[in-house]
Design an enzyme around this catalytic site. Sequence first.
Site, short mmCIF file in Angstrom:
data_model
loop_
_atom_site.label_atom_id
_atom_site.label_comp_id
_atom_site.label_asym_id
_atom_site.label_seq_id
_atom_site.Cartn_x
_atom_site.Cartn_y
_atom_site.Cartn_z
N LYS A 180 -12.27 24.93 33.84
CA LYS A 180 -13.18 26.07 33.66
C LYS A 180 -14.44 25.72 34.42
O LYS A 180 -15.32 25.02 33.92
CB LYS A 180 -13.45 26.29 32.17
N GLU A 222 -20.33 13.75 30.42
CA GLU A 222 -21.41 13.37 31.34
C GLU A 222 -22.50 14.43 31.18
O GLU A 222 -22.31 15.58 31.58
CB GLU A 222 -20.88 13.28 32.77
N CYS A 240 -28.16 15.51 38.12
CA CYS A 240 -28.33 14.90 36.79
C CYS A 240 -28.97 13.52 36.89
O CYS A 240 -29.65 13.08 35.99
CB CYS A 240 -26.98 14.79 36.10
N GLU A 246 -35.53 17.68 30.04
CA GLU A 246 -34.87 17.84 31.34
C GLU A 246 -35.17 19.24 31.87
O GLU A 246 -34.88 20.24 31.22
CB GLU A 246 -33.36 17.66 31.22
#
Length: 486
Positions: free
Chosen positions: A178, A254, A288, A390
């Site tokens: 997905k 992750e 990331c 973040e």
Amino acid sequence: MQTTHHFIDGRMRPASDGQTFDKRSPVDNHLMGRVARGTRDDVDAAVGAARSALRGEWGRMAVDKRVAMLHAVADGITRRFDDFVAAEEADTGQPHHVIAHAFVPRGAANFKIFADIIKNVPAESFAMDTPDGAGALNYAIRKPKGVIGVISPWNAPFLLMTWKVGPALACGNTVVVKPSEETPATATLLGEVMNEVGVPHGVYNVVHGFGPDAAGEFLTRHDGVDAITFTGETRTGAAIMKAAADGIRDVSFELGGKNAGIVFADCDFDAAVEGIFRSAFLNTGQVCLGTERVYVERPVFERFVAALKARCEAVRHGRPSDPQADYGPLISQEHKRKVLSYYQRAVADGATVVTGGGVPAMPDELAEGAWVQPTIWTGLAETAAVVQEEIFGPCCHIRPFDSEQEVVELANANRYGLSTTIWTENLRRAHRMAGAIEVGITWVNSWFLRDLRTPFGGAKQSGIGREGGVHSLEFYTEMRNVCIKL
Ligand code: NAD
Ligand code: 6OD
């Protein structure tokens, strides 16, 4: 208007109810095409196809043949390199050099490396004594886990999706992917390559759509899925973990990061400026592993801030096809709103805006794109939102430090623990820092330098588990012990 379809059981398919959603260009917000909006039935069909493929030719295939097939997939990607680059550039708006030199080649490498590793993985065995003196032999065999649900993000879509699909298939699993709703193109294109090189139908399946209460969640809650591998935001990971818990399914995560870049006064100054520039601003800060907190030893602080400012102010925004441009937009209008809200928050919290802080002036035809300026702040407390949370945009806060101990405490005072980049010419210090910073990946005098055999993943709230090299095999295989009485 083109529609990007699902890829299920070797065929391009629309959604079971014919529904689609719009895909808009990050560069100018024009409607690029429509994408099949995955339903529960579509996910059922994909999981069913993946289950059947496990029982068919794929499940019986000799390892050598599987390895050869994965090499053929890698070669197929390379053969259709320009198509993958064009698809990824259109979906993400990122500069040609980033996509063509870094992200798409990694797609091919992700198949090759795990094909090679699976051929060479040693088996564990133990000889044991028994009361009758005859003894017994234990040995472990690795079996595929089954149907793997792969949920991937938009920031380096092809690299990150194949980073999961490569090892999953190398281990003999089948997959249902997905991809992010923002970046559907390369996942479907890979389906074409799978067919071109003869991968059996049902081994690789793609269902497009959204996350919560949509294709993503249908997949993670599907009882035909044996394990889930996910890359994305930490809070999405929490939702997926709850879904996986209901079926006692294994997860590999992750997740997000708020990574510290640390610059000591004894560094190679120019290399450090360039390294921190890349780590904070590559892919418009949507990496990331990127640096959003920079700590610079006080004697070089002012000089460093000035040099990074100059580097940011030299970027040239533009389309991927523009040879003069080296800087792309954010992924979407929604993400632009989020990043700009952090830009405003920084000012409200009292930041000094060293550079940027808004939207660059763009020509009329690009004015509707998701453009933002690379931004540097100084002067904030460590508790400020832009220092703790973040943002996933082209921005960083820079703060001076005076001692190794102080900078270790600053770097570790965050809920994330994905990566760090440390700049120093002092090797002893580099080793000490690598041991002290609480992250999964430490780079010294470099950043995003990847050897795919190494363990990759995050500490604290940046992930669960490690992938890469033999560590991927740990997740994508089930180990069985066999004990033979001699
Ligand atoms: P996201 O979590 O919003 O979405 C990732 C994927 O999850 C998408 O495909 C989305 O549709 C799907 N999803 C969302 N909610 C879901 C749900 N409830 N159930 C199932 N699926 C769901 O992340 P994003 O915005 O696409 O990507 C950016 C994030 O990814 C950042 O936080 C970044 O740090 C992280 N990231 C981490 C790594 C790493 O290696 N640690 C790599 C790349 C990106
Ligand atoms: O290099 C990789 O394998 C990897 N997973 C990179 C992640 C990049 C994040 O944006």
